[in-house]
Write a protein that holds these residues in place. Structure first.
Motif, PDB file in Angstrom:
ATOM      1  N   ALA A  77       0.849  -1.198   0.000  1.00 57.61           N
ATOM      2  CA  ALA A  77       0.000   0.000   0.000  1.00 57.61           C
ATOM      3  C   ALA A  77       0.881   1.244   0.000  1.00 57.61           C
ATOM      4  N   PRO A  78       0.392   2.343  -0.557  1.00 52.80           N
ATOM      5  CA  PRO A  78       1.176   3.578  -0.527  1.00 52.80           C
ATOM      6  C   PRO A  78       1.190   4.185   0.868  1.00 52.80           C
ATOM      7  N   PRO A  79       2.149   5.041   1.171  1.00 54.08           N
ATOM      8  CA  PRO A  79       2.151   5.755   2.452  1.00 54.08           C
ATOM      9  C   PRO A  79       0.883   6.583   2.622  1.00 54.08           C
ATOM     10  N   LEU A  80       0.587   6.947   3.861  1.00 49.30           N
ATOM     11  CA  LEU A  80      -0.625   7.716   4.129  1.00 49.30           C
ATOM     12  C   LEU A  80      -0.642   9.043   3.382  1.00 49.30           C
ATOM     13  N   GLU A  81       0.525   9.658   3.206  1.00 51.08           N
ATOM     14  CA  GLU A  81       0.577  10.933   2.489  1.00 51.08           C
ATOM     15  C   GLU A  81       0.009  10.797   1.080  1.00 51.08           C
ATOM     16  N   ALA A  82       0.246   9.651   0.441  1.00 53.71           N
ATOM     17  CA  ALA A  82      -0.310   9.419  -0.890  1.00 53.71           C
ATOM     18  C   ALA A  82      -1.778   9.027  -0.802  1.00 53.71           C
ATOM     19  N   GLN A  83      -2.143   8.262   0.223  1.00 55.93           N
ATOM     20  CA  GLN A  83      -3.524   7.799   0.339  1.00 55.93           C
ATOM     21  C   GLN A  83      -4.514   8.949   0.503  1.00 55.93           C
ATOM     22  N   ILE A  84      -4.106  10.027   1.165  1.00 55.98           N
ATOM     23  CA  ILE A  84      -5.069  11.112   1.410  1.00 55.98           C
ATOM     24  C   ILE A  84      -5.314  11.971   0.179  1.00 55.98           C
ATOM     25  N   ILE A  85      -4.462  11.869  -0.845  1.00 48.26           N
ATOM     26  CA  ILE A  85      -4.580  12.777  -1.992  1.00 48.26           C
ATOM     27  C   ILE A  85      -5.877  12.557  -2.757  1.00 48.26           C
ATOM     28  N   ASP A  86      -6.212  11.297  -3.022  1.00 47.85           N
ATOM     29  CA  ASP A  86      -7.422  11.030  -3.801  1.00 47.85           C
ATOM     30  C   ASP A  86      -8.653  11.543  -3.079  1.00 47.85           C
ATOM     31  N   LEU A  87      -8.666  11.440  -1.756  1.00 45.42           N
ATOM     32  CA  LEU A  87      -9.827  11.887  -0.991  1.00 45.42           C
ATOM     33  C   LEU A  87      -9.839  13.410  -0.842  1.00 45.42           C
ATOM     34  N   ALA A  88      -8.666  14.020  -0.751  1.00 44.60           N
ATOM     35  CA  ALA A  88      -8.611  15.483  -0.776  1.00 44.60           C
ATOM     36  C   ALA A  88      -9.120  16.005  -2.119  1.00 44.60           C
ATOM     37  N   ASP A  89      -8.797  15.294  -3.185  1.00 46.50           N
ATOM     38  CA  ASP A  89      -9.296  15.618  -4.518  1.00 46.50           C
ATOM     39  C   ASP A  89     -10.819  15.547  -4.544  1.00 46.50           C
ATOM     40  N   GLU A  90     -11.375  14.488  -3.968  1.00 46.34           N
ATOM     41  CA  GLU A  90     -12.838  14.334  -3.903  1.00 46.34           C
ATOM     42  C   GLU A  90     -13.469  15.487  -3.133  1.00 46.34           C
ATOM     43  N   ILE A  91     -12.916  15.809  -1.985  1.00 45.57           N
ATOM     44  CA  ILE A  91     -13.465  16.893  -1.167  1.00 45.57           C
ATOM     45  C   ILE A  91     -13.460  18.200  -1.958  1.00 45.57           C
ATOM     46  N   ALA A  92     -12.361  18.461  -2.638  1.00 43.99           N
ATOM     47  CA  ALA A  92     -12.236  19.720  -3.385  1.00 43.99           C
ATOM     48  C   ALA A  92     -13.264  19.813  -4.501  1.00 43.99           C
ATOM     49  N   TYR A  93     -13.376  18.765  -5.313  1.00 41.50           N
ATOM     50  CA  TYR A  93     -14.264  18.911  -6.468  1.00 41.50           C
ATOM     51  C   TYR A  93     -15.734  18.743  -6.092  1.00 41.50           C
ATOM     52  N   LEU A  94     -16.046  17.968  -5.052  1.00 42.51           N
ATOM     53  CA  LEU A  94     -17.446  17.872  -4.642  1.00 42.51           C
ATOM     54  C   LEU A  94     -17.970  19.231  -4.180  1.00 42.51           C
ATOM     55  N   THR A  95     -17.116  19.987  -3.540  1.00 43.93           N
ATOM     56  CA  THR A  95     -17.494  21.336  -3.102  1.00 43.93           C
ATOM     57  C   THR A  95     -17.499  22.308  -4.283  1.00 43.93           C
ATOM     58  N   ALA A  96     -16.415  22.314  -5.043  1.00 42.00           N
ATOM     59  CA  ALA A  96     -16.260  23.299  -6.113  1.00 42.00           C
ATOM     60  C   ALA A  96     -17.254  23.096  -7.243  1.00 42.00           C
ATOM     61  N   ASP A  97     -17.583  21.848  -7.568  1.00 40.77           N
ATOM     62  CA  ASP A  97     -18.469  21.611  -8.700  1.00 40.77           C
ATOM     63  C   ASP A  97     -19.903  22.034  -8.402  1.00 40.77           C
ATOM     64  N   LEU A  98     -20.313  21.914  -7.147  1.00 44.19           N
ATOM     65  CA  LEU A  98     -21.618  22.479  -6.775  1.00 44.19           C
ATOM     66  C   LEU A  98     -21.579  23.996  -6.914  1.00 44.19           C
ATOM     67  N   ASP A  99     -20.493  24.597  -6.464  1.00 46.07           N
ATOM     68  CA  ASP A  99     -20.337  26.048  -6.545  1.00 46.07           C
ATOM     69  C   ASP A  99     -20.365  26.518  -7.996  1.00 46.07           C
ATOM     70  N   ASP A 100     -19.535  25.913  -8.848  1.00 48.06           N
ATOM     71  CA  ASP A 100     -19.496  26.307 -10.248  1.00 48.06           C
ATOM     72  C   ASP A 100     -20.786  25.955 -10.977  1.00 48.06           C
ATOM     73  N   GLY A 101     -21.411  24.851 -10.574  1.00 43.03           N
ATOM     74  CA  GLY A 101     -22.672  24.460 -11.198  1.00 43.03           C
ATOM     75  C   GLY A 101     -23.766  25.483 -10.965  1.00 43.03           C
ATOM     76  N   VAL A 102     -23.843  25.988  -9.733  1.00 45.78           N
ATOM     77  CA  VAL A 102     -24.834  27.030  -9.420  1.00 45.78           C
ATOM     78  C   VAL A 102     -24.447  28.337 -10.103  1.00 45.78           C
ATOM     79  N   GLU A 103     -23.165  28.676 -10.079  1.00 43.60           N
ATOM     80  CA  GLU A 103     -22.695  29.904 -10.732  1.00 43.60           C
ATOM     81  C   GLU A 103     -23.023  29.902 -12.224  1.00 43.60           C
ATOM     82  N   SER A 104     -22.968  28.718 -12.840  1.00 41.23           N
ATOM     83  CA  SER A 104     -23.229  28.608 -14.274  1.00 41.23           C
ATOM     84  C   SER A 104     -24.712  28.710 -14.615  1.00 41.23           C
TER      85      SER A 104
END
Length: 383
Positions: free
Chosen positions: A182-209
Motif C-alpha cells: 500500500a502507498p504511504p498515508l501521504e499518498a492515500q489522502i490525496i485522492d480523498l482530498a481531490d474528492e473533497i475539493a471537487y465535490l465542493t467546487a463543482d456544486l459552486d461552479d454548477g450554481v454559478e453557471s
C-alpha cells in the motif's frame, strides 16, 4: 489529542529510501527533499499549463470557473491540512497534491476519454497518472545533466499510486514503486482530498453557471442540505446565495474533519504504528466514515446525473472529443506535420504514443488553434 499516526509518516527510518533520486543531487542547506520537489513541480511548464485546462467548465465560459490549476491549489490546501492534523509529512502531501493532475490532457475527462479511445486502436491506453510520471521523468527539461525533474522516489510513487493500484504483472515497468504494498498515508489522502475539493467546487461552479439551482441541490444532496440548515439557523435573513456559500464551506470542513477522524480511528483499530505496517495493511487506511462515504457517493451521483451529463456540457464534451480525435488522426496520417525534433521520440516510443503525448500537453486554447489550422488543411481525413 494523541497523534496516532506520527510513526506512520514518511519521516522515519523506513521512509529514508523514499528520499532517493534517480540522479545524485547534493542536499540543500535549508530545504527538505520534498520541499525541493514541490518547487520543481511548481516551476514546471506542465504545471503552468494547468491554468489553461478544463476542470468542468472551459475557461472560455467564465473567468470565475475553476481551471485544472485552481482545482489543484484547492486540493493542496486540503491535503496539507489533513496531513498536519494526522502528523504526516506535510511537504510530501502538498507536493503530491500539486502534481496529481499534471498528466491531464485538455478538455478534462472528455479529452482523456477521447485520447484513450484513439490509443486503444493502436494497442495502447492513456492513463493520466502514468502520463504525469512520464512528464516528470522525461518531458520536463530543467537540468543540464539529465531529463526530467529528478523527483524523489516518494513523490514518484505517490504520482503512480495515489488513486489506484497497479499490478506488477500488467505493469512490470513500475516494479520499483512497491506495487505489492500500500502507498504511504501521504499518498492515500490525496485522492480523498481531490474528492473533497471537487465535490465542493463543482456544486459552486454548477450554481454559478445556472445549470444547478440551490433549491434543487438542497433537496437532493443530503450533506449539503444538512449544512445549509445549520448556516440558515445561524444566519437568519441572509440571502440564499450567501447561505449557500457558507454551507459549501461547512460541507468541505465536514468532509475534511471526517477524513481525519476516520483515518485516525482506522490506524488505532488496526494498531498501525509504523510506515511499514501501513504498507503491509491490505486495505487503504485513509477513508471516510460509512455515513459520510454514503453521502459522498450520493452527491457524486447527483453531480453526474444533473451536471456532468447535462445537455450543455454534453455538447462541450462532444466538441472536445471531435477535436482530440481529428487531431490524433491527422498527425497519425501526417507525422511530418509534427513539430521538428519529434522523429527520435517516434523511433523510441512509436507514433501513436508520441501523438498522444503531444496532444496531452496542450491547453484548451492551443488545441483549438491547432484544430482550426488543420480544418483548413486538405490532408485532414474526414470520417
Amino acid at each position: 489529542m494523541t497523534n496516532l499516526s506520527s510513526a506512520c509518516a514518511v519521516n522515519d527510518v523506513a521512509g529514508d529510501v523514499l528520499l532517493t533520486r534517480a540522479y545524485p543531487a547534493p542536499s540543500h542547506p535549508y530545504r527538505t527533499p520534498f520541499q525541493r520537489d514541490r518547487e520543481r513541480i511548481v516551476q514546471a511548464r506542465a504545471f503552468r499549463r494547468l491554468a489553461g485546462k478544463t476542470q468542468v467548465f472551459t475557461s472560455r465560459a467564465s473567468d470565475h470557473f475553476r481551471s485544472r490549476l485552481t482545482h489543484t491549489i484547492e486540493v493542496a490546501q486540503i491535503a496539507r491540512a489533513v496531513a498536519c492534523a494526522l502528523g504526516l509529512n506535510e511537504d510530501l502531501a502538498e507536493t503530491l497534491a500539486l502534481v496529481h493532475d499534471i498528466g491531464h490532457p485538455p478538455f478534462g475527462h472528455a479529452g482523456e476519454r477521447a485520447l484513450d479511445r484513439c490509443l486503444q486502436k493502436h494497442g495502447r491506453r492513456f492513463d493520466h497518472n502514468l502520463h504525469a510520471l512520464r512528464i516528470t521523468e522525461h518531458f520536463e527539461q530543467r537540468y543540464a545533466a539529465h531529463r526530467g525533474l529528478n523527483l524523489t522516489l516518494g513523490v514518484r510513487e505517490g504520482i503512480v499510486k495515489h488513486s489506484k493500484d497497479y499490478s506488477a504483472e500488467q505493469y512490470p515497468e513500475l516494479a520499483c514503486y512497491f506495487l505489492d504494498q500500500a502507498p504511504p498515508l501521504e499518498a492515500q489522502i490525496i485522492d480523498l482530498a481531490d474528492e473533497i475539493a471537487y465535490l465542493t467546487a463543482d456544486l459552486d461552479d454548477g450554481v454559478e453557471s445556472g445549470l444547478l439551482e440551490i433549491s434543487h441541490v438542497r433537496t437532493n444532496v443530503e450533506i449539503l442540505a444538512r449544512c445549509f440548515q445549520i448556516v440558515e439557523r445561524d444566519h437568519i435573513g441572509l440571502a440564499e446565495k450567501f447561505l449557500f456559500h457558507e454551507a459549501l464551506q461547512l460541507m468541505q470542513n465536514t468532509l475534511t474533519n471526517d477524513l481525519i477522524a476516520n483515518t485516525r480511528a482506522n490506524l488505532s483499530a488496526a494498531k498501525l504504528t509504523s510506515l511499514s505496517a501501513v504498507r503491509a495493511h491490505k486495505a487503504r487506511v485513509a477513508t471516510f466514515s460509512a455515513l459520510v462515504e454514503s453521502e459522498r457517493l450520493q452527491e457524486k451521483r447527483y453531480l453526474y446525473d444533473t451536471l456532468y451529463t447535462c445537455e450543455a456540457l454534453e455538447i462541450e464534451h462532444a466538441k472536445a472529443e471531435e477535436v482530440v480525435t481529428a487531431l490524433f488522426e491527422f498527425w497519425m496520417e501526417n507525422p511530418e506535420e509534427l513539430p521538428e525534433g519529434y522523429g527520435e521520440e517516434v523511433k523510441a516510443e512509436g507514433l501513436a504514443r508520441v501523438v498522444a503525448d503531444y496532444i496531452a500537453g496542450m491547453t484548451d486554447a492551443y488545441i483549438l488553434l491547432q484544430y482550426a489550422h488543420i480544418k483548413r488543411n486538405p490532408r485532414l481525413v474526414r470520417r
